[in-house]
Design a protein around this motif. Structure first.
Motif, PDB file in Angstrom:
ATOM      1  N   ILE A 170       0.869  -1.186   0.000  1.00 12.35           N
ATOM      2  CA  ILE A 170       0.000   0.000   0.000  1.00 12.35           C
ATOM      3  C   ILE A 170       0.899   1.228   0.000  1.00 12.35           C
ATOM      4  O   ILE A 170       1.842   1.318   0.809  1.00 12.35           O
ATOM      5  N   SER A 171       0.624   2.176  -0.896  1.00 10.25           N
ATOM      6  CA  SER A 171       1.442   3.380  -0.972  1.00 10.25           C
ATOM      7  C   SER A 171       0.592   4.592  -1.328  1.00 10.25           C
ATOM      8  O   SER A 171      -0.393   4.490  -2.067  1.00 10.25           O
ATOM      9  N   TYR A 172       0.988   5.708  -0.742  1.00 12.54           N
ATOM     10  CA  TYR A 172       0.392   7.006  -1.072  1.00 12.54           C
ATOM     11  C   TYR A 172       1.547   7.978  -1.296  1.00 12.54           C
ATOM     12  O   TYR A 172       2.083   8.568  -0.363  1.00 12.54           O
ATOM     13  N   ILE A 173       1.940   8.108  -2.550  1.00 10.25           N
ATOM     14  CA  ILE A 173       3.104   8.921  -2.917  1.00 10.25           C
ATOM     15  C   ILE A 173       2.705   9.887  -4.028  1.00 10.25           C
ATOM     16  O   ILE A 173       2.114   9.483  -5.036  1.00 10.25           O
ATOM     17  N   ILE A 210       8.139   6.506   5.353  1.00  9.50           N
ATOM     18  CA  ILE A 210       7.391   7.718   5.705  1.00  9.50           C
ATOM     19  C   ILE A 210       8.255   8.922   5.353  1.00  9.50           C
ATOM     20  O   ILE A 210       9.406   9.022   5.804  1.00  9.50           O
ATOM     21  N   ASP A 211       7.709   9.827   4.568  1.00 10.69           N
ATOM     22  CA  ASP A 211       8.398  11.067   4.191  1.00 10.69           C
ATOM     23  C   ASP A 211       7.385  12.207   4.270  1.00 10.69           C
ATOM     24  O   ASP A 211       6.632  12.451   3.326  1.00 10.69           O
ATOM     25  N   PHE A 212       7.372  12.879   5.424  1.00 11.85           N
ATOM     26  CA  PHE A 212       6.419  13.963   5.663  1.00 11.85           C
ATOM     27  C   PHE A 212       7.157  15.303   5.688  1.00 11.85           C
ATOM     28  O   PHE A 212       8.233  15.416   6.286  1.00 11.85           O
ATOM     29  N   ILE A 237      12.249   6.849   7.801  1.00 13.49           N
ATOM     30  CA  ILE A 237      11.257   7.686   8.481  1.00 13.49           C
ATOM     31  C   ILE A 237      11.813   9.101   8.510  1.00 13.49           C
ATOM     32  O   ILE A 237      12.782   9.390   9.225  1.00 13.49           O
ATOM     33  N   ASP A 238      11.235   9.961   7.715  1.00 15.57           N
ATOM     34  CA  ASP A 238      11.671  11.366   7.634  1.00 15.57           C
ATOM     35  C   ASP A 238      10.470  12.274   7.859  1.00 15.57           C
ATOM     36  O   ASP A 238       9.504  12.242   7.077  1.00 15.57           O
ATOM     37  N   ALA A 240       3.890   7.971   1.996  1.00 17.15           N
ATOM     38  CA  ALA A 240       4.043   6.803   2.875  1.00 17.15           C
ATOM     39  C   ALA A 240       3.756   5.531   2.089  1.00 17.15           C
ATOM     40  O   ALA A 240       2.937   5.533   1.160  1.00 17.15           O
ATOM     41  N   SER A 241       4.454   4.469   2.476  1.00  8.29           N
ATOM     42  CA  SER A 241       4.215   3.154   1.860  1.00  8.29           C
ATOM     43  C   SER A 241       4.619   2.060   2.841  1.00  8.29           C
ATOM     44  O   SER A 241       5.485   2.265   3.696  1.00  8.29           O
TER      45      SER A 241
END
Length: 263
Positions: free
Chosen positions: A30-33, A168-170, A209-210, A224-225
């Protein structure tokens, strides 16, 4: 004898296939990029579902839709069926009106039943309340015992779920520096607490994790994925474990207690 041997070989082959199916892992990505949501589900190396329309299930759904479209095009409604449905609807209306008129008949008073309820002695009421409280206590005790028996097997099932390649890259963006710092603190604290809770329940492997505060950035980024993998053998082992605990810890001691009470 030859027939029995053939049947035995067939049974062994079926059992082997079932064991293979249980041992092979099922996984989902599962990914949301970049504002796009995507997913893919695989059973070992076989693609089951895909957000791009691939996979075995999507192909089967496509075939079913084609067949249903052909059946719908071949169906023709008869005028006689429509006429019959209209007649039945009119009959239902007349029957409904008759039932409504029958329902309007006034009901008798329930004074006698109220008197009977009030005439119940206080001792019987106390006995009923005591019996109900005892039943509630026994139910609570049984629920607690079941939970104690299922505690370890349930944890086994949760630990069998693997969360790998967690990315995670927020970027927490806001034009106001003070608000940006506040939002960054809240989001980073919530994310790391969630990761700690997930690592207790599941088997977690992190990739990157960023979480960065974007003081000079206009838009936030929420990329995130994760890959989720699960073995179907795990719940079966946990179920057998639960049954053994239940039999030797709850079922057999309760039987012994009942026998002693009867004596």
């Amino acid at each position: 004898m030859i027939v029995l041997k053939i049947l035995m070989w067939i049974l062994l082959a079926v059992l082997g296939l079932i064991l293979l199916a249980l041992i092979l892992p099922a996984s989902a990505k599962i990914s949301y990029i970049g504002g796009k949501f995507s997913y893919s589900v695989k059973y070992s190396f076989l693609p089951v579902l895909d957000s791009n329309g691939g996979g075995i299930l999507n192909k089967l759904k496509g075939r079913k839709n084609k067949v249903s479209q052909k059946e719908d095009s071949n169906e023709i409604c008869d005028e006689s069926d429509i006429f019959r449905s209209e007649e039945t609807s009119e009959k239902d209306k007349t029957e409904g009106s008759e039932l409504k008129s029958a329902d309007n008949i006034p009901e008798e008073n329930d004074d006698a039943s109220e008197k009977e309820k009030n005439s119940v002695p206080k001792k019987s009421k106390k006995k009923r309340t005591n019996a109900e409280s005892e039943e509630k206590k026994s139910k609570l005790e049984s629920i607690i015992e079941l939970w104690e028996a299922a505690d370890r097997p349930v944890l086994k099932i949760f630990k069998g779920i693997k969360l790998s390649e967690l990315y995670i890259d927020f970027i927490i963006a806001n034009e106001d520096a003070y608000k940006c710092a506040l939002n960054y603190g809240r989001v980073s604290g919530a994310v790391y607490q969630l990761l700690g809770w997930l690592s207790v329940l599941f088997n977690v492997k992190l990739k990157t994790i960023d979480i960065i505060p974007g003081f000079s950035v206009s838009k936030s980024c929420w990329d995130a994925s994760v890959k989720i993998s699960f073995n179907l053998m795990t719940p079966i082992i946990a179920g057998i474990w639960f049954l053994l605990i239940y039999i030797f810890k709850i079922f057999i001691p309760s039987r012994k207690k009942k026998k002693l009470e009867v004596r």
